[in-house]
Design an enzyme around this catalytic site. Structure first.
Site, mmCIF file in Angstrom:
data_model
loop_
_atom_site.group_PDB
_atom_site.id
_atom_site.type_symbol
_atom_site.label_atom_id
_atom_site.label_comp_id
_atom_site.label_asym_id
_atom_site.label_seq_id
_atom_site.Cartn_x
_atom_site.Cartn_y
_atom_site.Cartn_z
ATOM 1 C CB CYS A 3 -0.943 0.003 1.197
ATOM 2 S SG CYS A 3 -1.948 -1.481 1.292
ATOM 3 C CG HIS A 60 -3.463 3.101 1.908
ATOM 4 N ND1 HIS A 60 -4.033 2.683 0.727
ATOM 5 C CD2 HIS A 60 -3.463 2.029 2.742
ATOM 6 C CE1 HIS A 60 -4.364 1.407 0.839
ATOM 7 N NE2 HIS A 60 -4.039 0.988 2.047
ATOM 8 C CG ASN A 108 -6.773 -1.304 1.154
ATOM 9 O OD1 ASN A 108 -6.034 -0.882 0.254
ATOM 10 N ND2 ASN A 108 -6.328 -1.721 2.318
HETATM 11 N N1 ACO Z 1 -18.725 -9.201 8.611
HETATM 12 C C1 ACO Z 1 -19.263 -9.477 9.804
HETATM 13 N N2 ACO Z 1 -18.529 -9.805 10.882
HETATM 14 C C2 ACO Z 1 -17.194 -9.847 10.738
HETATM 15 C C3 ACO Z 1 -16.567 -9.579 9.514
HETATM 16 C C4 ACO Z 1 -17.391 -9.245 8.421
HETATM 17 N N3 ACO Z 1 -16.904 -8.942 7.216
HETATM 18 N N4 ACO Z 1 -15.232 -9.691 9.675
HETATM 19 C C5 ACO Z 1 -15.027 -10.014 10.959
HETATM 20 N N5 ACO Z 1 -16.206 -10.122 11.607
HETATM 21 C C6 ACO Z 1 -16.461 -10.453 12.979
HETATM 22 C C7 ACO Z 1 -15.315 -11.174 13.628
HETATM 23 O O1 ACO Z 1 -15.393 -12.568 13.370
HETATM 24 C C8 ACO Z 1 -15.527 -10.850 15.075
HETATM 25 O O2 ACO Z 1 -16.553 -11.707 15.579
HETATM 26 P P1 ACO Z 1 -16.480 -12.253 17.085
HETATM 27 O O3 ACO Z 1 -16.513 -11.043 17.949
HETATM 28 O O4 ACO Z 1 -17.700 -13.118 17.181
HETATM 29 O O5 ACO Z 1 -15.183 -13.000 17.177
HETATM 30 C C9 ACO Z 1 -16.100 -9.445 15.043
HETATM 31 O O6 ACO Z 1 -16.590 -9.236 13.718
HETATM 32 C C10 ACO Z 1 -15.075 -8.378 15.343
HETATM 33 O O7 ACO Z 1 -13.907 -8.637 14.574
HETATM 34 P P2 ACO Z 1 -12.641 -7.727 14.696
HETATM 35 O O8 ACO Z 1 -11.544 -8.329 13.881
HETATM 36 O O9 ACO Z 1 -12.393 -7.433 16.139
HETATM 37 O O10 ACO Z 1 -13.162 -6.397 13.985
HETATM 38 P P3 ACO Z 1 -12.455 -5.025 13.886
HETATM 39 O O11 ACO Z 1 -13.284 -3.994 14.503
HETATM 40 O O12 ACO Z 1 -11.012 -5.107 14.305
HETATM 41 O O13 ACO Z 1 -12.476 -4.774 12.326
HETATM 42 C C11 ACO Z 1 -11.029 -4.851 10.410
HETATM 43 C C12 ACO Z 1 -11.773 -5.645 11.451
HETATM 44 C C13 ACO Z 1 -12.027 -4.033 9.626
HETATM 45 C C14 ACO Z 1 -10.283 -5.796 9.494
HETATM 46 C C15 ACO Z 1 -10.040 -3.907 11.136
HETATM 47 O O14 ACO Z 1 -9.246 -4.633 12.039
HETATM 48 C C16 ACO Z 1 -9.153 -3.198 10.174
HETATM 49 O O15 ACO Z 1 -9.573 -2.397 9.366
HETATM 50 N N6 ACO Z 1 -7.855 -3.395 10.260
HETATM 51 C C17 ACO Z 1 -6.921 -2.737 9.373
HETATM 52 C C18 ACO Z 1 -6.590 -3.668 8.330
HETATM 53 C C19 ACO Z 1 -6.452 -3.060 6.992
HETATM 54 O O16 ACO Z 1 -6.949 -2.008 6.677
HETATM 55 N N7 ACO Z 1 -5.769 -3.781 6.163
HETATM 56 C C20 ACO Z 1 -5.575 -3.425 4.817
HETATM 57 C C21 ACO Z 1 -4.197 -3.575 4.378
HETATM 58 S S1 ACO Z 1 -3.084 -2.676 5.354
HETATM 59 C C22 ACO Z 1 -3.516 -1.154 5.115
HETATM 60 O O17 ACO Z 1 -3.983 -0.880 4.045
HETATM 61 C C23 ACO Z 1 -3.326 -0.197 6.207
#
Ligand code: ACO
Length: 351
Positions: free
Chosen positions: A114, A256, A286
């Site tokens: 990214c 980004h 993204n």
């Molecule tokens: N739909 C519904 N529920 C979901 C989904 C989905 N798509 N994905 C995960 N869940 C559930 C999980 O299983 C979890 O359930 P549980 O509580 O029963 O175990 C619950 O939602 C919470 O999951 P978390 O992983 O804690 O959710 P979080 O609030 O952290 O959001 C996310 C996840 C969106 C991936 C976040 O961590 C994030 O954005 N991280 C940054 C990652 C990123 O942007 N990566 C891209 C590449 S790097 C970059 O570009 C910076």
């Protein structure tokens, strides 16, 4: 050293839109969850006959048109991507051919995930500053839809396909610098946080690795989130400090587009008002290396950028690699564009 300026910008987004409602019919998720946690409403998906080089070429043609240059005016083609056409040759070589560049200029790919486009700007700036090149084409492109596991709701909802490009040229000696305050970093000890485990020389994509779906993106989402907020905020401030600017001098942050909540937290931590963060993640998700040039093009075509606008660009991704710079915008506002036939210039509205 003469600083490079952006003298052309363009982008291309595939025609096919995959919205959250459609996605929630194939994986257990919902529009509400995706919007609340990420800010994403839909993403674009490349057609089966579209490869990264096709998206990149379309974006580059638009950037060349804005610059008023011919393909053979380009002295270097840089393609920032982690989803190139093939392991060999570089996608940049294919883009050079598709653009009709016959001057045998250099062409290479740049893999900083990214952060790749910001790395490319830094490199292009150095090449122009040292007088090695006059016009550098820096493209960010990804076809991530072919590298995500569409059964894994924790990753597949996040990513999309697209391309953006800029043409860099030497700035006028008397004008304030174009690209400046470039900071590029990587912390390899965190490389396990975001990876495609198989498909490289360490582990071929075959047999067990295919069965385990290791040829798709794997991510420790919360860890990536935390490091993104911390390092992006600090990278923005480093670029600003390097030019003896303050946060109130910043007209736009073109960051980004990974997650709207990351942008909100970066705004809070850096002290730069959130309204100054340009956002289009709702419509593209993204797009990794493509996200900043795609957003830049959209900001330009929507008339949000004025000559003299001070932009902070910052990105972070797999590696964990990140970077930032200040870009003083020089291009005048655009004249209205003709209607697009296939695909679409992502310029119709601004988040
Ligand atoms: N739909 C519904 N529920 C979901 C989904 C989905 N798509 N994905 C995960 N869940 C559930 C999980 O299983 C979890 O359930 P549980 O509580 O029963 O175990 C619950 O939602 C919470 O999951 P978390 O992983 O804690 O959710 P979080 O609030 O952290 O959001 C996310 C996840 C969106 C991936 C976040 O961590 C994030 O954005 N991280 C940054 C990652 C990123 O942007 N990566 C891209 C590449 S790097 C970059 O570009 C910076």
């Amino acid at each position: 050293m003469v600083a490079a300026q952006v003298i052309g910008v363009g982008s291309y987004a595939p025609e096919r839109r995959l919205d959250n409602a459609e996605l929630s019919r194939t994986v257990e998720t919902s529009d509400a969850w995706i919007r609340e946690r990420t800010g994403i409403g839909e993403r674009r998906i490349a057609a089966p006959d579209e490869a990264a080089s096709d998206l990149a070429t379309a974006a580059a043609k638009r950037a060349l048109a804005v610059a008023g240059l011919q393909p053979n005016d380009i002295d270097m083609v840089m393609v920032a991507t982690v989803t190139g056409d093939r392991p060999l040759p570089a996608t940049a070589a294919i883009v050079q051919r598709k653009l009709g560049i016959t001057n045998r200029c250099g062409a290479f790919d740049l893999a900083a995930a990214c952060a790749g486009f910001v790395y490319g700007l830094g490199l292009g700036n150095a090449l122009i500053g040292q007088g090695q090149c006059r016009h550098v084409l820096v493209i960010g492109v990804e076809v991530l839809s072919r590298f995500v596991n569409w059964e894994d709701r924790t990753t597949c909802v996040l990513f999309g396909d697209g391309a953006g490009a800029v043409v860099l040229g030497p700035g006028a000696a008397e004008a304030p610098a174009g690209i400046d305050g470039v900071h590029l970093h990587c912390q390899g000890s965190m490389s396990h946080l975001l990876t495609i485990p198989a498909g490289g020389s360490e582990k071929p994509a075959s047999g067990a690795s295919l069965a385990e779906r290791e040829h798709y993106v794997r991510m420790e989402g919360q860890d990536v989130f935390r490091v993104a907020v911390k390092e992006l905020a600090s990278a923005c401030l480093s670029a600003i400090d390097a030019l003896q600017m303050t946060t109130s001098d910043v007209d736009w942050v073109v960051a980004h587009q990974a997650n709207e909540r990351i942008l909100e937290a970066v705004a809070q931590r850096s002290g730069i008002p959130f309204e100054r963060f340009f956002r289009n993640i709702a419509r593209y998700g993204n797009t990794s290396s493509a996200s900043i040039p795609l957003a830049l093009d959209e900001a330009y075509r929507s008339g949000s950028l004025e000559p003299g606008s001070k932009l902070v660009l910052c990105a972070l991704g797999a590696g964990i690699a990140w970077g930032s710079c200040v870009l003083r915008w020089q291009l005048p506002k655009p004249t209205p564009q003709p209607t697009r036939q296939r695909g679409e210039s992502p310029s119709e509205s601004v988040a």
